[in-house]
Write an enzyme that holds these catalytic residues in place. Structure first.
Site, mmCIF file in Angstrom:
data_model
loop_
_atom_site.group_PDB
_atom_site.id
_atom_site.type_symbol
_atom_site.label_atom_id
_atom_site.label_comp_id
_atom_site.label_asym_id
_atom_site.label_seq_id
_atom_site.Cartn_x
_atom_site.Cartn_y
_atom_site.Cartn_z
ATOM 1 N N TYR A 85 0.789 -1.230 0.000
ATOM 2 C CA TYR A 85 0.000 0.000 0.000
ATOM 3 C C TYR A 85 0.825 1.285 0.000
ATOM 4 C CZ TYR A 85 -3.464 -3.472 1.294
ATOM 5 O OH TYR A 85 -4.268 -4.574 1.308
ATOM 6 N N HIS A 99 -14.142 -8.094 -2.118
ATOM 7 C CA HIS A 99 -14.091 -9.527 -2.361
ATOM 8 C C HIS A 99 -15.137 -10.305 -1.568
ATOM 9 C CE1 HIS A 99 -10.328 -7.908 -3.707
ATOM 10 N NE2 HIS A 99 -9.972 -7.655 -2.463
ATOM 11 N N HIS A 159 -8.105 0.496 -6.068
ATOM 12 C CA HIS A 159 -7.280 -0.280 -5.137
ATOM 13 C C HIS A 159 -5.834 0.137 -5.317
ATOM 14 C CE1 HIS A 159 -10.384 -3.028 -3.768
ATOM 15 N NE2 HIS A 159 -10.840 -2.996 -5.011
#
Length: 137
Positions: A10, A67, A87
């Site tokens: 990230y 998800h 994302h």
């Protein structure tokens, strides 16, 4: 937890650092931006449902809910404004369960793997979809 959690996926920037850049983009384009963050699926759904009448588009990073959450998928599918899923990480190159996004099925687009630049790409796309008048949902 941005900047602290799984930096290799990230990045090291915190949300506040990323948000500062997004605010600058908004000011440059005379487009007001706001954000909402919650770890609660229900709070996200409530916010998205309220947002439909208050804004022209949504940039949405549902994290792991991408998800797992059919409820968020159904909420996004019901929205009358464009939603772009974002994302930071390359979800398709991670664990197998991350490869499928329920949100991507109903969003205008899904931007993955560009780190913080993904948010700027998403904003450019939403600007095109909402302010340029080139596509109506």
């Amino acid at each position: 937890m941005l900047g602290k959690r799984e930096v290799h996926h990230y990045g090291a920037k915190t949300w506040d650092m990323i948000w500062t850049g997004l605010e600058k983009w908004g000011m440059k384009h005379d487009i007001p931006l706001n954000y909402f963050q919650s770890n609660s699926e229900g709070a996200l759904i409530d916010y998205l449902q309220e947002t439909t009448t208050k804004t022209s588009g949504v940039l949405f990073n549902p994290g792991a809910y991408s998800h797992t959450s059919i409820a968020l998928r159904d909420c996004v599918a019901d929205m009358s404004i464009p939603v772009v899923e974002v994302h930071l990480s390359k979800i398709h190159k991670r664990e197998a369960f991350r490869a499928h996004s329920y949100i991507a099925e109903v969003a205008e687009a899904c931007i993955v793997g560009f780190g913080e630049q993904g948010y700027l790409l998403g904003l450019e796309l939403l600007k095109h979809l909402t302010h340029d008048g080139t596509q109506q949902r």
